[in-house]
Design a protein around this motif. Structure first.
Motif, PDB file in Angstrom:
ATOM      1  N   ILE A 198       0.845  -1.185   0.000  1.00 54.31           N
ATOM      2  CA  ILE A 198       0.000   0.000   0.000  1.00 54.31           C
ATOM      3  C   ILE A 198       0.884   1.241   0.000  1.00 54.31           C
ATOM      4  CG2 ILE A 198      -1.826   1.241   1.211  1.00 54.31           C
ATOM      5  CD1 ILE A 198      -2.653  -1.494   0.083  1.00 54.31           C
ATOM      6  N   LYS A 199       0.641   2.141  -0.941  1.00 49.89           N
ATOM      7  CA  LYS A 199       1.420   3.364  -1.025  1.00 49.89           C
ATOM      8  C   LYS A 199       0.582   4.542  -0.540  1.00 49.89           C
ATOM      9  CE  LYS A 199       4.343   1.910  -4.905  1.00 49.89           C
ATOM     10  NZ  LYS A 199       4.806   2.251  -6.285  1.00 49.89           N
ATOM     11  N   TYR A 200       1.245   5.512   0.035  1.00 54.94           N
ATOM     12  CA  TYR A 200       0.558   6.694   0.536  1.00 54.94           C
ATOM     13  C   TYR A 200       1.087   7.934  -0.186  1.00 54.94           C
ATOM     14  CZ  TYR A 200      -0.994   3.610   4.247  1.00 54.94           C
ATOM     15  OH  TYR A 200      -1.565   2.565   4.941  1.00 54.94           O
ATOM     16  N   GLN A 201       0.168   8.789  -0.597  1.00 53.74           N
ATOM     17  CA  GLN A 201       0.555  10.019  -1.269  1.00 53.74           C
ATOM     18  C   GLN A 201       0.553  11.170  -0.273  1.00 53.74           C
ATOM     19  OE1 GLN A 201      -2.451  10.136  -4.381  1.00 53.74           O
ATOM     20  NE2 GLN A 201      -0.958   9.435  -5.912  1.00 53.74           N
ATOM     21  N   ARG A 202       1.448  12.117  -0.501  1.00 54.90           N
ATOM     22  CA  ARG A 202       1.498  13.308   0.333  1.00 54.90           C
ATOM     23  C   ARG A 202       0.506  14.322  -0.234  1.00 54.90           C
ATOM     24  NH1 ARG A 202       6.864  11.675  -0.393  1.00 54.90           N
ATOM     25  NH2 ARG A 202       6.939  12.945  -2.282  1.00 54.90           N
ATOM     26  N   THR A 203      -0.623  14.472   0.422  1.00 57.56           N
ATOM     27  CA  THR A 203      -1.652  15.384  -0.062  1.00 57.56           C
ATOM     28  C   THR A 203      -1.933  16.471   0.977  1.00 57.56           C
ATOM     29  OG1 THR A 203      -3.397  13.952   0.799  1.00 57.56           O
ATOM     30  CG2 THR A 203      -2.757  13.636  -1.504  1.00 57.56           C
ATOM     31  N   CYS A 204      -2.317  17.620   0.487  1.00 54.40           N
ATOM     32  CA  CYS A 204      -2.641  18.752   1.348  1.00 54.40           C
ATOM     33  C   CYS A 204      -4.064  18.592   1.876  1.00 54.40           C
ATOM     34  CB  CYS A 204      -2.501  20.056   0.570  1.00 54.40           C
ATOM     35  SG  CYS A 204      -2.978  21.523   1.524  1.00 54.40           S
ATOM     36  N   SER A 205      -4.251  18.771   3.173  1.00 48.13           N
ATOM     37  CA  SER A 205      -5.568  18.595   3.778  1.00 48.13           C
ATOM     38  C   SER A 205      -6.529  19.725   3.407  1.00 48.13           C
ATOM     39  CB  SER A 205      -5.445  18.517   5.304  1.00 48.13           C
ATOM     40  OG  SER A 205      -4.899  19.724   5.819  1.00 48.13           O
ATOM     41  N   ILE A 206      -6.005  20.823   2.849  1.00 46.06           N
ATOM     42  CA  ILE A 206      -6.866  21.955   2.499  1.00 46.06           C
ATOM     43  C   ILE A 206      -7.361  21.874   1.057  1.00 46.06           C
ATOM     44  CG2 ILE A 206      -6.953  24.472   2.230  1.00 46.06           C
ATOM     45  CD1 ILE A 206      -5.021  24.715   4.551  1.00 46.06           C
ATOM     46  N   ASP A 207      -6.416  21.755   0.096  1.00 47.58           N
ATOM     47  CA  ASP A 207      -6.845  21.727  -1.309  1.00 47.58           C
ATOM     48  C   ASP A 207      -6.880  20.323  -1.902  1.00 47.58           C
ATOM     49  OD1 ASP A 207      -4.167  21.066  -1.835  1.00 47.58           O
ATOM     50  OD2 ASP A 207      -3.622  23.141  -2.235  1.00 47.58           O
ATOM     51  N   GLY A 208      -6.391  19.312  -1.130  1.00 45.44           N
ATOM     52  CA  GLY A 208      -6.458  17.929  -1.609  1.00 45.44           C
ATOM     53  C   GLY A 208      -5.442  17.586  -2.673  1.00 45.44           C
ATOM     54  N   GLU A 209      -4.559  18.519  -3.018  1.00 44.48           N
ATOM     55  CA  GLU A 209      -3.578  18.263  -4.063  1.00 44.48           C
ATOM     56  C   GLU A 209      -2.360  17.532  -3.510  1.00 44.48           C
ATOM     57  OE1 GLU A 209      -2.502  21.860  -5.970  1.00 44.48           O
ATOM     58  OE2 GLU A 209      -4.529  22.289  -6.741  1.00 44.48           O
ATOM     59  N   GLU A 210      -1.736  16.717  -4.381  1.00 46.70           N
ATOM     60  CA  GLU A 210      -0.514  16.030  -3.982  1.00 46.70           C
ATOM     61  C   GLU A 210       0.623  17.042  -3.895  1.00 46.70           C
ATOM     62  OE1 GLU A 210       2.250  12.162  -5.235  1.00 46.70           O
ATOM     63  OE2 GLU A 210       0.474  12.691  -6.411  1.00 46.70           O
ATOM     64  N   VAL A 211       1.441  16.932  -2.856  1.00 49.75           N
ATOM     65  CA  VAL A 211       2.500  17.897  -2.609  1.00 49.75           C
ATOM     66  C   VAL A 211       3.862  17.260  -2.868  1.00 49.75           C
ATOM     67  CG1 VAL A 211       3.535  19.462  -0.925  1.00 49.75           C
ATOM     68  CG2 VAL A 211       1.068  19.017  -0.863  1.00 49.75           C
ATOM     69  N   ALA A 212       4.671  17.922  -3.667  1.00 44.99           N
ATOM     70  CA  ALA A 212       6.024  17.437  -3.941  1.00 44.99           C
ATOM     71  C   ALA A 212       6.851  17.545  -2.668  1.00 44.99           C
ATOM     72  CB  ALA A 212       6.662  18.249  -5.059  1.00 44.99           C
ATOM     73  N   TYR A 213       7.803  16.635  -2.517  1.00 42.69           N
ATOM     74  CA  TYR A 213       8.620  16.629  -1.298  1.00 42.69           C
ATOM     75  C   TYR A 213       9.333  17.961  -1.106  1.00 42.69           C
ATOM     76  CZ  TYR A 213      11.811  14.976   2.307  1.00 42.69           C
ATOM     77  OH  TYR A 213      12.494  14.820   3.484  1.00 42.69           O
ATOM     78  N   ALA A 214       9.748  18.593  -2.217  1.00 45.80           N
ATOM     79  CA  ALA A 214      10.473  19.860  -2.133  1.00 45.80           C
ATOM     80  C   ALA A 214       9.611  20.982  -1.578  1.00 45.80           C
ATOM     81  CB  ALA A 214      11.013  20.252  -3.507  1.00 45.80           C
ATOM     82  N   ASP A 215       8.292  20.826  -1.654  1.00 48.05           N
ATOM     83  CA  ASP A 215       7.371  21.865  -1.177  1.00 48.05           C
ATOM     84  C   ASP A 215       6.888  21.622   0.245  1.00 48.05           C
ATOM     85  OD1 ASP A 215       7.509  23.197  -3.619  1.00 48.05           O
ATOM     86  OD2 ASP A 215       5.883  22.001  -4.480  1.00 48.05           O
ATOM     87  N   ILE A 216       7.424  20.619   0.895  1.00 48.24           N
ATOM     88  CA  ILE A 216       7.010  20.309   2.268  1.00 48.24           C
ATOM     89  C   ILE A 216       7.901  21.065   3.251  1.00 48.24           C
ATOM     90  CG2 ILE A 216       6.791  18.494   4.003  1.00 48.24           C
ATOM     91  CD1 ILE A 216       6.090  16.555   1.801  1.00 48.24           C
ATOM     92  N   ALA A 217       7.273  21.759   4.188  1.00 51.49           N
ATOM     93  CA  ALA A 217       8.009  22.521   5.199  1.00 51.49           C
ATOM     94  C   ALA A 217       7.650  22.000   6.583  1.00 51.49           C
ATOM     95  CB  ALA A 217       7.664  24.013   5.083  1.00 51.49           C
ATOM     96  N   LYS A 218       8.389  22.456   7.564  1.00 48.25           N
ATOM     97  CA  LYS A 218       8.102  22.072   8.947  1.00 48.25           C
ATOM     98  C   LYS A 218       7.074  23.037   9.523  1.00 48.25           C
ATOM     99  CE  LYS A 218      12.487  19.851  10.180  1.00 48.25           C
ATOM    100  NZ  LYS A 218      13.026  19.783   8.813  1.00 48.25           N
ATOM    101  N   GLY A 219       6.104  22.481  10.233  1.00 46.35           N
ATOM    102  CA  GLY A 219       5.071  23.301  10.838  1.00 46.35           C
ATOM    103  C   GLY A 219       4.929  22.998  12.323  1.00 46.35           C
ATOM    104  N   TYR A 220       4.745  24.048  13.116  1.00 46.19           N
ATOM    105  CA  TYR A 220       4.552  23.878  14.558  1.00 46.19           C
ATOM    106  C   TYR A 220       3.121  24.294  14.872  1.00 46.19           C
ATOM    107  CZ  TYR A 220       5.186  24.255  19.604  1.00 46.19           C
ATOM    108  OH  TYR A 220       5.069  24.096  20.961  1.00 46.19           O
TER     109      TYR A 220
END
Length: 293
Positions: A42-64
């Motif tokens: 089973i594979k999991y995609q990195r998707t944004c919980s707001i717009d539902g779009e898949e997010v590239a690894y380079a666009d992922i930031a750290k959030g607190y």
């Protein structure tokens, strides 16, 4: 074992060059999530919980996330400004009585091996810790973060080895939010409880305990392989000589032979088969079983 860190222990004017080794490894059994129909992973995609779009690894930031649910985004520049250290020194802050260290604070354990030039001061520190029955509270930088730890002696051949055990920060220990009601305890009940303690009293021997669950899983997987119950997937269509590596992958998760080197789970590590079939219990105390019977 492979050294994961090199530095020195300093106490007073004494400096002991040492190597650091992971002293423990996890033997937990891990499973992959697969499609029950064909065994596909089973594979999991990195998707944004707001717009539902898949997010590239380079666009992922750290959030607190704050207590009220607000999200603070931290950039690479923000992270670069945080206090980090690359010090290679294990600095002894003080020597404290061993019974003052709450075991709940202790976390991961490492062996300290002296470099050739540090053999004599290493032996000196080891003997001093034993004679004083104390632990050395130290500060050390691991993975660019300073943490507190203790040095203690693990008895063994040649005088034993010095063990460094990292500690949790005091605010990481949770306070129970409940009260334990003792109720009324009768003298006769206390006497019987004491008799039970004396009946089960003994010296601790780690060989009295074993991980029956892991061995039972190995036996189960081996039986399924021998019975031909294998799902052929594009990633496992290899020669029959390599099919056994499917069992080796499970064995690897049990033995975690490569975990100390920071490698991820794979299907290419060899392991010996253990056909023993036992009940799926996490731990069993042999001595207790005998007395119970």
């Amino acid at each position: 074992m492979r050294a994961i860190w090199k530095g020195s222990v300093s106490f007073g004017l004494v400096n002991v060059p040492v190597k650091l080794y992971s002293a423990t490894e996890s033997h937990d059994v891990s499973f992959r999530q697969v499609h029950a129909k064909d065994g596909g992973r089973i594979k999991y995609q990195r998707t944004c919980s707001i717009d539902g779009e898949e997010v590239a690894y380079a666009d992922i930031a750290k959030g607190y996330e704050t207590e009220d649910g607000e999200m603070v985004i931290l950039t690479d520049d923000d992270m670069a400004d945080l206090p980090v250290t690359s010090s290679r020194e294990i600095a002894v802050e003080k020597f404290v009585p061993s019974d003052q260290i709450d075991p709940m604070l202790l976390e991961k354990s490492y062996y300290l091996e002296p470099e050739k030039t540090g053999a004599k001061p290493y032996a000196l520190l080891r003997q001093a810790l034993l004679d004083a029955d104390r632990m050395a509270v130290v500060t050390v930088a691991l993975r660019q973060r300073t943490t507190i730890a203790v040095l203690r002696v693990k008895p063994g051949e040649g005088g034993g080895v010095i063990v460094l055990q990292t500690m949790m920060w005091p605010d990481e220990i949770r306070t129970p939010d409940f009260n334990v009601e003792s109720g009324e305890v009768k003298d006769s009940e206390v006497k019987m409880a004491n008799m039970l303690v004396e009946t089960l009293a003994g010296d601790f021997d780690v060989s009295d305990f074993e991980d029956d669950y892991a061995e039972a899983v190995q036996a189960l997987v081996k039986a399924k392989i021998e019975g031909g119950e294998i799902k052929r997937t594009p990633t496992s269509t290899k020669s029959s000589g390599e099919v056994v590596d499917l069992l080796a992958a499970l064995q690897k998760s049990v033995e975690a032979a490569k975990s100390a080197r920071g490698e991820s789970s794979s299907d290419d590590e060899k392991a010996e088969e253990k056909p023993k079939k036992k009940a799926a219990k996490k731990t069993t105390k042999k001595a207790a079983k005998k007395k119970a019977s």
